[in-house]
Design a protein around this motif. Structure first.
Motif, PDB file in Angstrom:
ATOM      1  N   SER A   1       0.813  -1.216   0.000  1.00  0.00           N
ATOM      2  CA  SER A   1       0.000   0.000   0.000  1.00  0.00           C
ATOM      3  C   SER A   1       0.845   1.264   0.000  1.00  0.00           C
TER       4      SER A   1
ATOM      5  N   ILE B   1       0.527  -1.020   7.323  1.00  0.00           N
ATOM      6  CA  ILE B   1       0.773  -1.245   5.896  1.00  0.00           C
ATOM      7  C   ILE B   1       0.024  -2.508   5.506  1.00  0.00           C
TER       8      ILE B   1
ATOM      9  N   ASP C   1      -7.963   4.173   6.445  1.00  0.00           N
ATOM     10  CA  ASP C   1      -6.769   4.667   5.755  1.00  0.00           C
ATOM     11  C   ASP C   1      -5.484   4.229   6.441  1.00  0.00           C
TER      12      ASP C   1
ATOM     13  N   GLY D   1      -4.119   1.551   4.081  1.00  0.00           N
ATOM     14  CA  GLY D   1      -4.074   1.847   2.660  1.00  0.00           C
ATOM     15  C   GLY D   1      -4.596   0.689   1.820  1.00  0.00           C
ATOM     16  N   GLU D   2      -4.390   0.793   0.503  1.00  0.00           N
ATOM     17  CA  GLU D   2      -4.872  -0.220  -0.427  1.00  0.00           C
ATOM     18  C   GLU D   2      -3.721  -0.789  -1.241  1.00  0.00           C
TER      19      GLU D   2
END
Length: 307
Positions: free
Chosen positions: A82, A103, A275, A278-279
């Protein structure tokens, strides 16, 4: 068992990564020892014929409070995280990912991989740095010859070779290839405790016999370590080290915290796709859901008192 100066840790088989799990041999953590320095996790896998087993396919999953260290002997793994990193893990090259505050990443063996073989290691971050921002580093250490052995130092310093990869505590990580019948004495930091993981061959560490998949542990206080390859062929080992960590940690799933509440919070944030983690772009599938929490508080882990 073995020489009294060496504690021998044997692994257990563990499925890795959800429904398409491959089996790995897990040596750390275990009841008798949680950490060697800041090293808190050691999975050893292969040689794994990918055509028969399907190889590695670990969907996006989260980490906090740790660094992951990927080190391969054969094959190739595609890493996505991410942070936006999209990298290949190849033999003889370290990929180090810092999870810090949070992460997510995926790990998939590549289509060209026929035999997958290596180790996956974790490093616990000290309390002062466990919320550090996510990061990624790569290094291909040069081979270094010493009498009877070839070394690749991926973290720390050994045989006058130093890795440039930064860590948050002093660490040693090195692949040590022993010639047939070789006896090798390595100068090491006496402030460090050490673990020698045997991949192939029969090896003695300070007189204690280790077989493949064994990990031999030595306490601080030694300025040298003597390794002997008692087999007729080459032996391959991974040497880990660091000063005793000195902090209790709480480990659960892919998280390292300092309390049960740290783990609960991280799990909740992963499940609601916050968030914080993340992605991971580009993975062709769903991310891994977090398992259910145990029905009791997750207790801290620490090493036994030194005798």
């Amino acid at each position: 068992m073995g020489d009294a100066k060496v504690e021998i840790l044997t692994p257990r088989d563990v499925p890795l990564g959800g429904p398409r799990a491959m089996t790995v041999r897990r040596t750390l953590p275990q009841r008798s020892r949680t950490l060697i320095g800041a090293w808190c996790f050691a999975d050893h896998y292969g040689p794994d014929p990918v055509a028969e087993t399907g190889g590695m396919d670990v969907a996006p999953h989260p980490h906090i409070g740790l660094q992951t260290v990927s080190w391969l002997f054969s094959g190739e793994i595609e890493h996505r995280d991410s942070l936006g990193s999209h990298a290949a893990v190849r033999p003889g090259e370290i990929n180090l990912m810092t999870g810090g505050h949070g992460i997510a990443h995926s790990e998939v063996s590549t289509p060209g991989t026929t035999v997958l073989h290596g180790v996956q290691l974790w490093v616990a971050l000290p309390d002062a740095h466990r919320d550090t921002p996510r990061a990624f580093a790569h290094h291909a250490p040069r081979p270094v010859r010493v009498d009877g052995a070839e070394l690749r130092v991926f973290l720390g310093t050994l045989a006058d070779d130093t890795s440039p990869v930064p860590t948050f505590t002093p660490l040693l990580g090195a692949e040590v290839l022993l010639d047939p019948g070789a006896t090798v004495t390595l100068a090491v930091d006496p402030e460090f405790e050490h673990g020698l993981l045997v991949d192939e061959g029969d090896v003695t560490l300070e007189g204690a016999a280790l077989r493949p998949a064994d990990l031999g542990y030595t306490a601080p206080g030694r300025a040298t370590l003597t390794l002997v390859n008692t087999s007729a062929g080459r032996a391959r080992t991974v040497l880990l080290g660091g000063p005793p960590f000195g902090e209790e940690i709480v480990m659960w799933w892919n998280f390292i915290g300092r309390s049960h509440e740290d783990i609960v919070e991280a799990r909740e944030e992963w499940e609601k796709a916050s968030d914080r983690f993340g992605e991971v772009a580009g993975y062709p599938g769903d991310r891994l859901p977090a398992p259910a929490l145990p029905n009791a508080r997750i207790a801290p882990r620490k090493n036994p008192a030194r005798r």
